[in-house]
Write a protein that holds these residues in place. Sequence first.
Motif, PDB file in Angstrom:
ATOM      1  N   ASP A 196      46.747  76.772   4.801  1.00 29.82           N
ATOM      2  CA  ASP A 196      47.933  76.534   5.638  1.00 29.82           C
ATOM      3  C   ASP A 196      48.026  75.076   6.074  1.00 29.82           C
ATOM      4  O   ASP A 196      48.439  74.753   7.187  1.00 29.82           O
ATOM      5  CB  ASP A 196      47.904  77.446   6.879  1.00 29.82           C
ATOM      6  N   SER A 197      47.542  74.197   5.189  1.00 29.46           N
ATOM      7  CA  SER A 197      47.642  72.760   5.459  1.00 29.46           C
ATOM      8  C   SER A 197      47.860  72.045   4.130  1.00 29.46           C
ATOM      9  O   SER A 197      47.801  72.639   3.071  1.00 29.46           O
ATOM     10  CB  SER A 197      46.354  72.249   6.117  1.00 29.46           C
ATOM     11  N   GLY A 198      48.076  70.779   4.218  1.00 27.00           N
ATOM     12  CA  GLY A 198      48.315  70.003   3.008  1.00 27.00           C
ATOM     13  C   GLY A 198      49.636  69.273   3.103  1.00 27.00           C
ATOM     14  O   GLY A 198      50.542  69.680   3.836  1.00 27.00           O
TER      15      GLY A 198
ATOM     16  N   GLY B  38      51.872  67.958 -17.920  1.00 23.36           N
ATOM     17  CA  GLY B  38      50.771  68.904 -17.728  1.00 23.36           C
ATOM     18  C   GLY B  38      49.900  68.572 -16.526  1.00 23.36           C
ATOM     19  O   GLY B  38      49.580  69.447 -15.707  1.00 23.36           O
ATOM     20  N   SER B  39      49.533  67.292 -16.406  1.00 26.26           N
ATOM     21  CA  SER B  39      48.651  66.893 -15.300  1.00 26.26           C
ATOM     22  C   SER B  39      49.359  67.034 -13.958  1.00 26.26           C
ATOM     23  O   SER B  39      48.757  67.479 -12.966  1.00 26.26           O
ATOM     24  CB  SER B  39      48.175  65.446 -15.494  1.00 26.26           C
ATOM     25  N   MET B  40      50.644  66.669 -13.911  1.00 24.94           N
ATOM     26  CA  MET B  40      51.394  66.793 -12.658  1.00 24.94           C
ATOM     27  C   MET B  40      51.613  68.260 -12.284  1.00 24.94           C
ATOM     28  O   MET B  40      51.591  68.632 -11.116  1.00 24.94           O
ATOM     29  CB  MET B  40      52.759  66.085 -12.773  1.00 24.94           C
ATOM     30  N   ALA B  41      51.812  69.107 -13.298  1.00 20.79           N
ATOM     31  CA  ALA B  41      51.984  70.543 -13.039  1.00 20.79           C
ATOM     32  C   ALA B  41      50.701  71.129 -12.462  1.00 20.79           C
ATOM     33  O   ALA B  41      50.738  71.923 -11.505  1.00 20.79           O
ATOM     34  CB  ALA B  41      52.367  71.269 -14.328  1.00 20.79           C
ATOM     35  N   CYS B  42      49.557  70.725 -13.034  1.00 20.19           N
ATOM     36  CA  CYS B  42      48.256  71.191 -12.506  1.00 20.19           C
ATOM     37  C   CYS B  42      48.047  70.699 -11.075  1.00 20.19           C
ATOM     38  O   CYS B  42      47.590  71.443 -10.197  1.00 20.19           O
ATOM     39  CB  CYS B  42      47.115  70.690 -13.394  1.00 20.19           C
ATOM     40  N   GLY B  43      48.382  69.430 -10.829  1.00 21.17           N
ATOM     41  CA  GLY B  43      48.254  68.864  -9.488  1.00 21.17           C
ATOM     42  C   GLY B  43      49.141  69.578  -8.489  1.00 21.17           C
ATOM     43  O   GLY B  43      48.728  69.878  -7.358  1.00 21.17           O
ATOM     44  N   PHE B  44      50.355  69.881  -8.918  1.00 18.70           N
ATOM     45  CA  PHE B  44      51.300  70.584  -8.032  1.00 18.70           C
ATOM     46  C   PHE B  44      50.774  71.973  -7.672  1.00 18.70           C
ATOM     47  O   PHE B  44      50.817  72.393  -6.513  1.00 18.70           O
ATOM     48  CB  PHE B  44      52.664  70.696  -8.719  1.00 18.70           C
ATOM     49  N   LEU B  45      50.242  72.687  -8.685  1.00 18.47           N
ATOM     50  CA  LEU B  45      49.684  74.016  -8.441  1.00 18.47           C
ATOM     51  C   LEU B  45      48.489  73.947  -7.494  1.00 18.47           C
ATOM     52  O   LEU B  45      48.314  74.798  -6.611  1.00 18.47           O
ATOM     53  CB  LEU B  45      49.272  74.669  -9.767  1.00 18.47           C
ATOM     54  N   ALA B  46      47.649  72.909  -7.706  1.00 18.21           N
ATOM     55  CA  ALA B  46      46.479  72.739  -6.840  1.00 18.21           C
ATOM     56  C   ALA B  46      46.899  72.504  -5.390  1.00 18.21           C
ATOM     57  O   ALA B  46      46.344  73.100  -4.450  1.00 18.21           O
ATOM     58  CB  ALA B  46      45.628  71.570  -7.339  1.00 18.21           C
ATOM     59  N   VAL B  47      47.875  71.637  -5.179  1.00 19.45           N
ATOM     60  CA  VAL B  47      48.374  71.351  -3.833  1.00 19.45           C
ATOM     61  C   VAL B  47      48.946  72.618  -3.201  1.00 19.45           C
ATOM     62  O   VAL B  47      48.699  72.918  -2.022  1.00 19.45           O
ATOM     63  CB  VAL B  47      49.447  70.235  -3.875  1.00 19.45           C
ATOM     64  N   GLN B  48      49.711  73.390  -3.990  1.00 21.91           N
ATOM     65  CA  GLN B  48      50.314  74.609  -3.464  1.00 21.91           C
ATOM     66  C   GLN B  48      49.245  75.645  -3.096  1.00 21.91           C
ATOM     67  O   GLN B  48      49.374  76.364  -2.105  1.00 21.91           O
ATOM     68  CB  GLN B  48      51.297  75.203  -4.489  1.00 21.91           C
ATOM     69  N   MET B  49      48.187  75.717  -3.932  1.00 22.95           N
ATOM     70  CA  MET B  49      47.090  76.646  -3.648  1.00 22.95           C
ATOM     71  C   MET B  49      46.389  76.268  -2.338  1.00 22.95           C
ATOM     72  O   MET B  49      46.073  77.127  -1.514  1.00 22.95           O
ATOM     73  CB  MET B  49      46.078  76.636  -4.799  1.00 22.95           C
ATOM     74  N   VAL B  50      46.129  74.972  -2.154  1.00 18.46           N
ATOM     75  CA  VAL B  50      45.493  74.488  -0.929  1.00 18.46           C
ATOM     76  C   VAL B  50      46.362  74.819   0.280  1.00 18.46           C
ATOM     77  O   VAL B  50      45.872  75.305   1.316  1.00 18.46           O
ATOM     78  CB  VAL B  50      45.223  72.963  -1.009  1.00 18.46           C
TER      79      VAL B  50
ATOM     80  N   LEU C 156      56.051  66.810  -8.189  1.00 14.53           N
ATOM     81  CA  LEU C 156      57.307  67.272  -8.794  1.00 14.53           C
ATOM     82  C   LEU C 156      58.045  66.128  -9.472  1.00 14.53           C
ATOM     83  O   LEU C 156      58.602  66.284 -10.567  1.00 14.53           O
ATOM     84  CB  LEU C 156      58.198  67.921  -7.729  1.00 14.53           C
ATOM     85  N   ALA C 157      58.067  64.968  -8.807  1.00 15.42           N
ATOM     86  CA  ALA C 157      58.718  63.788  -9.396  1.00 15.42           C
ATOM     87  C   ALA C 157      58.006  63.383 -10.680  1.00 15.42           C
ATOM     88  O   ALA C 157      58.648  63.027 -11.681  1.00 15.42           O
ATOM     89  CB  ALA C 157      58.714  62.626  -8.395  1.00 15.42           C
ATOM     90  N   GLY C 158      56.666  63.455 -10.670  1.00 17.52           N
ATOM     91  CA  GLY C 158      55.890  63.136 -11.869  1.00 17.52           C
ATOM     92  C   GLY C 158      56.169  64.107 -12.994  1.00 17.52           C
ATOM     93  O   GLY C 158      56.276  63.724 -14.165  1.00 17.52           O
ATOM     94  N   MET C 159      56.305  65.399 -12.643  1.00 15.33           N
ATOM     95  CA  MET C 159      56.640  66.409 -13.658  1.00 15.33           C
ATOM     96  C   MET C 159      58.003  66.125 -14.285  1.00 15.33           C
ATOM     97  O   MET C 159      58.171  66.239 -15.502  1.00 15.33           O
ATOM     98  CB  MET C 159      56.652  67.799 -13.024  1.00 15.33           C
ATOM     99  N   ALA C 160      58.965  65.764 -13.440  1.00 12.66           N
ATOM    100  CA  ALA C 160      60.318  65.467 -13.929  1.00 12.66           C
ATOM    101  C   ALA C 160      60.301  64.264 -14.873  1.00 12.66           C
ATOM    102  O   ALA C 160      60.929  64.275 -15.940  1.00 12.66           O
ATOM    103  CB  ALA C 160      61.257  65.210 -12.754  1.00 12.66           C
TER     104      ALA C 160
END
Length: 280
Positions: free
Chosen positions: A52-54, A35-47, A63-67
């Motif tokens: 247009d940076s990140g 859950g936490s990695m999925a939220c982090g991944f979404l946050a990074v993608q939103m940024v 993604l590795a953490g989610m896996a």
Amino acid sequence: GSAANGEKLQTLYMKPTGEKVRSILLAVFGGILTGSMACGFLAVQMVRLLTDSGSSGAASVMLAGMAAGAFMLGTGILGLGKLRRFKKYQKTLGKRTYCDLTKLAQAVGKPVKFVKKDLKKMIGKGWFTEGCFDGSETCLITSRETFCQYQEMEKALEEKKKQEESELSPEVKEVLEKGRNYLDRLRKSNDAIPGEEISAKIFKMEKIVDQIFQRAKAHPEIIPDLKRMMDYYLPMTVKLLEAYEDMDSQPVQGETIRSSKKEIEDTLDTLNDAFEKLLD
């Protein structure tokens, strides 16, 4: 008395408390990590989308953490499922120290093949402290004392079978020996093929063919009626299952292979109908 028997029964099962705690922890922390990695991944993608940076590296780490979290969660859930089945196996056994695998399979709602593998793993882990199978692996035995009784009974039956077969003609013996070989090949194919649906069809065939040969042994006069089964149906069945095993082992399951496997599965239904009619 009954109290002593109850205490003895309890010693036949290990209490896998450590396994339960481990599975719960894996499920909980795996869920949190996923859950936490999925939220982090979404946050990074939103940024990255908005600015247009990140870092793409951060997304890869998420993604590795989610896996990893998903793996922990899945392992924990599977472990808890195994523990639930262990309790159901115990409940189904009750005060008995032996039980047919088909009854245990019905209790947990799983195929016999799955239950056999499941029980072997549990025996390997020591959950059944004295657990083992009978010779044909169709029955679970949970007590050494019961297994010794089973061995004595098997020995007596084997001696009786030898005595009965010594009175049979060479022609009848040859047919029965061929029958045993075909049954052995059916069982080996069933063990080698993982699919649950086809395994159920092969298991049904094993039971019917075994009953036919039991009747033939008791009434040798029907053996001429088995000629078509011996010369055509059973050899064809073995060839079909060998072909299915070969196709099943292919890494890429294309449309042609899937279609051929389906044809073989349908043919097994036809063969089972033929064997049932012959048994009738």
